[in-house]
Design an enzyme around this catalytic site. Structure first.
Site, PDB file in Angstrom:
ATOM      1  N   ASN A  91       4.374  -5.920   5.945  1.00  0.00           N
ATOM      2  CA  ASN A  91       3.305  -6.606   6.135  1.00  0.00           C
ATOM      3  C   ASN A  91       3.736  -7.765   7.106  1.00  0.00           C
ATOM      4  O   ASN A  91       3.280  -8.424   7.785  1.00  0.00           O
ATOM      5  CB  ASN A  91       2.392  -6.940   4.941  1.00  0.00           C
ATOM      6  CG  ASN A  91       1.471  -5.733   4.634  1.00  0.00           C
ATOM      7  OD1 ASN A  91       1.228  -4.982   5.554  1.00  0.00           O
ATOM      8  ND2 ASN A  91       1.504  -5.259   3.363  1.00  0.00           N
ATOM      9  N   ASP A 120      -4.452   7.251   9.966  1.00  0.00           N
ATOM     10  CA  ASP A 120      -4.185   5.915  10.338  1.00  0.00           C
ATOM     11  C   ASP A 120      -2.790   5.884  10.889  1.00  0.00           C
ATOM     12  O   ASP A 120      -2.394   5.079  11.733  1.00  0.00           O
ATOM     13  CB  ASP A 120      -4.046   5.017   9.248  1.00  0.00           C
ATOM     14  CG  ASP A 120      -3.357   5.219   7.969  1.00  0.00           C
ATOM     15  OD1 ASP A 120      -2.507   5.930   8.124  1.00  0.00           O
ATOM     16  OD2 ASP A 120      -3.630   4.362   6.958  1.00  0.00           O
ATOM     17  N   HIS A 165       0.362   5.600   6.605  1.00  0.00           N
ATOM     18  CA  HIS A 165       0.304   6.077   5.137  1.00  0.00           C
ATOM     19  C   HIS A 165       0.671   7.414   4.938  1.00  0.00           C
ATOM     20  O   HIS A 165      -0.092   8.065   5.639  1.00  0.00           O
ATOM     21  CB  HIS A 165      -0.961   5.399   4.440  1.00  0.00           C
ATOM     22  CG  HIS A 165      -1.206   4.091   4.406  1.00  0.00           C
ATOM     23  ND1 HIS A 165      -1.847   3.225   5.436  1.00  0.00           N
ATOM     24  CD2 HIS A 165      -0.802   2.853   3.784  1.00  0.00           C
ATOM     25  CE1 HIS A 165      -2.040   2.060   5.179  1.00  0.00           C
ATOM     26  NE2 HIS A 165      -1.157   1.743   4.072  1.00  0.00           N
ATOM     27  N   SER A 207       0.812  -1.214  -0.062  1.00  0.00           N
ATOM     28  CA  SER A 207       0.004  -0.028   0.035  1.00  0.00           C
ATOM     29  C   SER A 207       0.760   1.239  -0.095  1.00  0.00           C
ATOM     30  O   SER A 207       0.346   2.475  -0.426  1.00  0.00           O
ATOM     31  CB  SER A 207      -0.880   0.088   1.081  1.00  0.00           C
ATOM     32  OG  SER A 207      -0.256  -0.090   2.424  1.00  0.00           O
ATOM     33  N   GLY A 214      -1.734  -4.402   1.080  1.00  0.00           N
ATOM     34  CA  GLY A 214      -1.822  -5.589   1.913  1.00  0.00           C
ATOM     35  C   GLY A 214      -0.964  -6.762   1.523  1.00  0.00           C
ATOM     36  O   GLY A 214      -0.780  -7.809   2.374  1.00  0.00           O
TER      37      GLY A 214
END
Length: 250
Positions: free
Chosen positions: A144, A225, A228, A79, A116
């Site tokens: 991730n 968040d 990001h 992402s 993801g």
């Protein structure tokens, strides 16, 4: 035109290794949320093909069009590469395209970021990337894996399995280093960081020491968040990339 971290929700896992005064409950809740957000990609499908960073309608098989003879730079990642939460023109591959053009180089940047993605999922997409015959691949994967607590041996192996075939194709791989939050413990975070340094040395790849340097941990440069980047944050990300990439352009 360019071509467009399942963290455990167990608070003890995230915060139990440190005193509360070091990591407050609020910070731990934020970390839990961030891990889930990166793992799910906020609903973005992992099967979405890489697209032109400047055209959301351009299909994967149309990227390497005969009319555009510019050599390709493929940004392969999750992402952070896909540009989750920002306009397509504000993600890092799009901004990198502008930087390259301003410097007088004629390359076409392909955004192959899928929200993801782990290193294993990136590896599953490698054939599609190789089919484009890129001159350069900027490899931004592993965040991730770390947030999910996947075995570091697997992360290392998957990255090697991406780097090796690309280099055999004659593609230059620029490796983007990643970091784990300190609450994962000194041993884990150190070993995770070292993966990228070891691979860069073994495969003689240019290394971006930390992809989010100057952005990570700065609320004003990140979305709500906290992980990001905003469009302004991506300006700094591009500088991190460009500092290393420019020496590879011919």
């Amino acid at each position: 035109m360019t071509v467009p971290f399942k963290m455990s929700t167990n608070r003890e896992r995230l915060c139990g290794r440190f005193p509360v005064e070091v990591y407050s409950l609020r910070k731990c809740i934020v970390l839990i949320f961030l891990g889930a957000a990166m793992a799910t990609g906020c609903g973005k499908s992992r099967t979405d093909p890489p697209r032109s960073a400047g055209s959301t309608r351009e299909a994967f098989h149309d990227i390497a069009v005969p009319s555009d003879s510019r050599p390709l730079i493929v940004a392969l990642g999750d992402s952070l590469t896909a540009g989750l939460g920002v306009e397509q023109s504000q993600n890092y591959p799009s901004k990198l395209q502008a930087e390259i053009a301003a410097a007088g180089y004629h390359y076409r940047v392909v955004n192959a970021g899928v929200s993801g993605d782990t290193t294993a999922q990136g590896l599953n997409r490698l054939d599609s990337v190789r089919s484009l015959h890129p001159k350069i691949v900027i490899l931004e994967l592993g965040g991730n894996d770390g947030l999910r607590g996947l075995p570091l041996t697997e992360t290392r192996s998957n990255l090697e399995s991406i780097i090796g075939p690309l280099q055999r194709d004659g593609t230059t791989v620029v490796l983007a280093g990643m970091e784990m939050p300190p609450n994962y413990g000194v041993a884990y975070t150190t070993e995770f960081r070292q993966i990228f340094r070891d691979l860069a040395k073994k495969y003689h790849t240019p290394l971006i020491p930390f992809f989010l340097a100057g952005v990570g941990g700065r609320p004003e440069l990140n979305q709500d968040d906290g992980i990001h980047p905003t469009a302004q944050g991506y300006d700094i990300v591009v500088r991190n990339v460009w500092t290393v990439l420019k020496a590879e352009l011919r």
